[in-house]
Design a protein around this motif. Sequence first.
Motif, PDB file in Angstrom:
ATOM      1  N   ASP A  10       1.681  74.895  10.649  1.00 43.83           N
ATOM      2  CA  ASP A  10       0.893  74.137  11.616  1.00 43.83           C
ATOM      3  C   ASP A  10       1.385  72.685  11.575  1.00 43.83           C
ATOM      4  OD1 ASP A  10      -1.002  72.698  13.052  1.00 43.83           O
ATOM      5  OD2 ASP A  10      -2.705  73.801  12.223  1.00 43.83           O
ATOM      6  N   LEU A  11       2.238  72.344  12.520  1.00 48.35           N
ATOM      7  CA  LEU A  11       2.825  71.004  12.530  1.00 48.35           C
ATOM      8  C   LEU A  11       1.780  69.925  12.787  1.00 48.35           C
ATOM      9  CD1 LEU A  11       6.174  71.818  14.324  1.00 48.35           C
ATOM     10  CD2 LEU A  11       5.796  71.406  11.885  1.00 48.35           C
ATOM     11  N   ASP A  12       0.719  70.256  13.510  1.00 52.18           N
ATOM     12  CA  ASP A  12      -0.370  69.295  13.678  1.00 52.18           C
ATOM     13  C   ASP A  12      -1.030  69.003  12.337  1.00 52.18           C
ATOM     14  OD1 ASP A  12       0.007  68.999  16.430  1.00 52.18           O
ATOM     15  OD2 ASP A  12      -1.339  70.673  16.894  1.00 52.18           O
ATOM     16  N   ALA A  13      -1.141  70.025  11.484  1.00 49.01           N
ATOM     17  CA  ALA A  13      -1.705  69.823  10.146  1.00 49.01           C
ATOM     18  C   ALA A  13      -0.792  68.935   9.306  1.00 49.01           C
ATOM     19  CB  ALA A  13      -1.937  71.159   9.451  1.00 49.01           C
ATOM     20  N   VAL A  14       0.522  69.089   9.457  1.00 49.01           N
ATOM     21  CA  VAL A  14       1.466  68.214   8.745  1.00 49.01           C
ATOM     22  C   VAL A  14       1.202  66.762   9.139  1.00 49.01           C
ATOM     23  CG1 VAL A  14       3.897  67.570   8.479  1.00 49.01           C
ATOM     24  CG2 VAL A  14       3.244  69.989   8.470  1.00 49.01           C
ATOM     25  N   ALA A  15       1.111  66.512  10.443  1.00 47.63           N
ATOM     26  CA  ALA A  15       0.854  65.147  10.926  1.00 47.63           C
ATOM     27  C   ALA A  15      -0.492  64.630  10.425  1.00 47.63           C
ATOM     28  CB  ALA A  15       0.914  65.108  12.460  1.00 47.63           C
ATOM     29  N   PRO A  45      11.504  70.010  12.993  1.00 42.56           N
ATOM     30  CA  PRO A  45      10.123  69.929  13.477  1.00 42.56           C
ATOM     31  C   PRO A  45       9.172  69.329  12.441  1.00 42.56           C
ATOM     32  CG  PRO A  45      10.892  72.227  13.466  1.00 42.56           C
ATOM     33  CD  PRO A  45      12.025  71.369  13.019  1.00 42.56           C
ATOM     34  N   THR A  46       9.398  69.628  11.160  1.00 46.30           N
ATOM     35  CA  THR A  46       8.548  69.063  10.114  1.00 46.30           C
ATOM     36  C   THR A  46       8.728  67.552  10.045  1.00 46.30           C
ATOM     37  OG1 THR A  46       8.658  71.124   8.854  1.00 46.30           O
ATOM     38  CG2 THR A  46       7.982  69.158   7.656  1.00 46.30           C
ATOM     39  N   ALA A  47       9.958  67.075  10.160  1.00 39.72           N
ATOM     40  CA  ALA A  47      10.230  65.633  10.139  1.00 39.72           C
ATOM     41  C   ALA A  47       9.567  64.938  11.331  1.00 39.72           C
ATOM     42  CB  ALA A  47      11.737  65.383  10.147  1.00 39.72           C
ATOM     43  N   HIS A  48       9.686  65.522  12.515  1.00 36.80           N
ATOM     44  CA  HIS A  48       9.035  64.930  13.696  1.00 36.80           C
ATOM     45  C   HIS A  48       7.520  64.850  13.497  1.00 36.80           C
ATOM     46  CE1 HIS A  48      12.222  64.193  16.595  1.00 36.80           C
ATOM     47  NE2 HIS A  48      12.749  65.357  16.294  1.00 36.80           N
ATOM     48  N   ALA A  49       6.928  65.916  12.954  1.00 34.43           N
ATOM     49  CA  ALA A  49       5.481  65.918  12.721  1.00 34.43           C
ATOM     50  C   ALA A  49       5.091  64.858  11.693  1.00 34.43           C
ATOM     51  CB  ALA A  49       5.025  67.305  12.254  1.00 34.43           C
ATOM     52  N   ALA A  50       5.874  64.734  10.630  1.00 30.18           N
ATOM     53  CA  ALA A  50       5.578  63.746   9.584  1.00 30.18           C
ATOM     54  C   ALA A  50       5.661  62.323  10.138  1.00 30.18           C
ATOM     55  CB  ALA A  50       6.536  63.920   8.413  1.00 30.18           C
TER      56      ALA A  50
END
Length: 139
Positions: A10-15, A45-50
């Motif tokens: 869940d990339l929103d959760a990462v952010a 995608p993880t980097a963009h979310a972070a």
Amino acid sequence: MDGHAEALIDLDAVARNIEAMHQHVGGVPLMAVVKADGYGHGMIPTAHAAVAGGAQWLGVVHEHEALALRRAGLTTRVLCCSAPPARRTNSAIRDDVDLNRGRGAAAAGDRAAATRAGRPARVQLKIDTWDGPGRGHAG
């Protein structure tokens, strides 16, 4: 179920997690470590979310990972945690990647690579101050 393991990220959760950490530490710059393809979850995608969540730094192990982040359009500061081989230092410096160094001997090569790249090299120094058991020092 076919027995195939699957991880759903869940990339929103990462952010949101980065935002929560940022609020907790009160303005201290945060680094999201996205090495090893985001620990198998997709580095880009993880980097963009972070970054969307407020990470000011991204951490990787190898220079090819740092360069992949640059090719994906990420302009956030990136630290390459292992020193790239001398032949790859030029591209890391040219693409604005911070280098991790544990020995001053690399400084001359970094300086030459920075001159060739036409920009200063940013270097984080790793200093080991441990002088305890297991270091090979006589008692």
